[in-house]
Design a protein around this motif. Structure first.
Motif: not given
Length: 143
Positions: A1-4, A39-43, A95-101, A121-123
């Motif tokens: 989940m932390d991959d950038i 995407v994390r809970e804080a968002h 959703k939680l965990g998705q990469w958001l650009e 975009r999400a993923d």
């Protein structure tokens, strides 16, 4: 989940509004700055989806930074930009965990007013479309 994804690095321009949403990432290009985060809970809202206000704030930030990059590339000086209007069309949900650009894919530079559009975009899938108008502030003369 932390991959950038490749090309992104920690966003260095800090702001009190974005601090609770860190870590944020950026990918610079000559004409834009793409902001991103995982995407994390804080968002999120109570439904575990990124809150619309969060999406709006980061889209606004990305468009303003992209306009600044475009102004610099055009050698057009300004003392900054302020948002005059901002609209978002929500096209889907993330959703939680998705990469958001937050990718600014259109800019129109003017002498006093600039326009920008961005896709969120999400993923890789569009979840929002943003449009904004910005007022150029006059550059202050050196004293």
């Amino acid at each position: 989940m932390d991959d950038i994804p490749e090309g992104f690095s920690p966003h260095t321009r800090k702001s009190p509004i974005t601090e609770p949403w860190e870590p944020l990432y950026a990918r610079a290009a000559p004409d834009r700055l793409v902001l991103a985060t995982r995407v994390r809970e804080a968002h999120c809202n109570s439904r575990s989806m990124p809150h619309g206000g969060f999406l709006a704030a980061l889209a606004d930030n990305a468009m303003g930074l992209s306009l600044a990059a475009s102004l610099a590339a055009a050698r057009q000086s300004a003392g900054g930009l302020v948002t005059v209007s901002l609209t978002l069309d929500y096209l889907g949900s993330a959703k939680l965990g998705q990469w958001l650009e937050f990718d600014t894919d259109f800019v129109k530079l003017g002498r006093s007013i600039c326009f920008a559009e961005a896709t969120v975009r999400a993923d890789g899938l569009p979840v929002a479309r943003a449009r904004a108008t910005f007022k150029l502030l006059e550059a202050k003369a050196a004293a």
